[in-house]
Design a protein around this motif. Structure first.
Motif, PDB file in Angstrom:
ATOM      1  N   HIS A 100      -4.430   6.787  -3.362  1.00  0.00           N
ATOM      2  CA  HIS A 100      -3.780   5.748  -1.919  1.00  0.00           C
ATOM      3  C   HIS A 100      -3.939   4.764  -2.328  1.00  0.00           C
ATOM      4  O   HIS A 100      -4.963   3.836  -4.030  1.00  0.00           O
TER       5      HIS A 100
ATOM      6  N   SER B  65       0.438   5.795   0.230  1.00  0.00           N
ATOM      7  CA  SER B  65      -0.523   6.884   0.549  1.00  0.00           C
ATOM      8  C   SER B  65      -0.286   7.778   0.545  1.00  0.00           C
ATOM      9  O   SER B  65       1.192   8.076   0.381  1.00  0.00           O
TER      10      SER B  65
ATOM     11  N   CYS C  41      -2.822   0.413  -3.722  1.00  0.00           N
ATOM     12  CA  CYS C  41      -3.276  -0.818  -3.216  1.00  0.00           C
ATOM     13  C   CYS C  41      -2.518  -1.749  -4.272  1.00  0.00           C
ATOM     14  O   CYS C  41      -3.700  -1.475  -5.262  1.00  0.00           O
TER      15      CYS C  41
ATOM     16  N   ARG D 229       0.600  -1.097   0.276  1.00  0.00           N
ATOM     17  CA  ARG D 229      -0.040  -0.350   0.071  1.00  0.00           C
ATOM     18  C   ARG D 229       0.972   1.645   0.384  1.00  0.00           C
ATOM     19  O   ARG D 229       1.557   1.381   0.440  1.00  0.00           O
TER      20      ARG D 229
ATOM     21  N   LYS E 276      -2.552  -6.040  -4.632  1.00  0.00           N
ATOM     22  CA  LYS E 276      -2.082  -7.385  -3.747  1.00  0.00           C
ATOM     23  C   LYS E 276      -2.111  -8.683  -5.060  1.00  0.00           C
ATOM     24  O   LYS E 276      -2.154  -8.088  -5.848  1.00  0.00           O
TER      25      LYS E 276
END
Length: 174
Positions: free
Chosen positions: A164, A70, A166, A68, A168
């Motif tokens: 932000h 930010s 992210c 992540r 995965k």
């Protein structure tokens, strides 16, 4: 005539240099005696004992890694456009795409991809060549508000967007 007068002096200089070089003989290199290594006490038993095939209590699901980021500067819409191209692809394909796409957002996404793969390898023991991008999204962050001074004492707002991110990665079973 001027050359012949200088030639003997130059030849003499070269000859004396050759004698000086021959006179110098380097000392015979001696072989260094090996120094005994200090044996440090074992702090962690995992370093000594081989890994056993016990089931891991930390993660029971598939091996995965998340990264992540930010408050990154840039437009969330431009980042989403790039994320849509790598979603569902293998980790290696995503890396190649990020390297050669001409967008500035690729730098941040590439950094997050590398971090997620390192997390998957370090934390779960995943193999990087088997990783896939299963989830990636960008959310809107706060705007940095600035003022540009204009004519007649007025000011115009400048909004600098942030996002932000992210990413995965999960190890595929195939």
């Amino acid at each position: 005539p001027a050359l012949s007068a200088q030639a003997p002096t130059a030849a003499r200089m070269l000859a004396s240099r050759a004698q000086q070089c021959q006179a110098f003989k380097p000392a015979v290199a001696r072989r260094a005696v090996p120094v005994a290594r200090r044996v440090l006490p074992v702090v962690c038993q995992a370093a000594v004992e081989p890994a056993t095939a016990e089931p891991s209590t930390v993660s029971s699901g598939p091996k995965s890694g998340v990264a992540r980021m930010s408050f990154q500067r840039g437009s969330v819409f431009k980042v989403r456009r790039v994320l849509d191209t790598i979603r569902g692809r293998s980790y290696e394909d995503a890396l190649v795409l990020m390297e050669y796409m001409p967008y500035r957002a690729c730098e941040k996404i590439l950094k997050a991809l590398l971090s997620a793969a390192a997390n998957a390898k370090h934390n779960d023991g995943a193999v990087k060549s088997k990783l896939r991008v299963v989830e990636c999204f960008a959310d809107q962050g706060p705007y940095l508000k600035r003022i540009m001074f204009r004519a007649q004492g007025r000011g115009a707002p400048i909004l600098k967007p942030t996002f932000h991110l992210c990413v995965k990665l999960e190890e595929s079973t195939q």
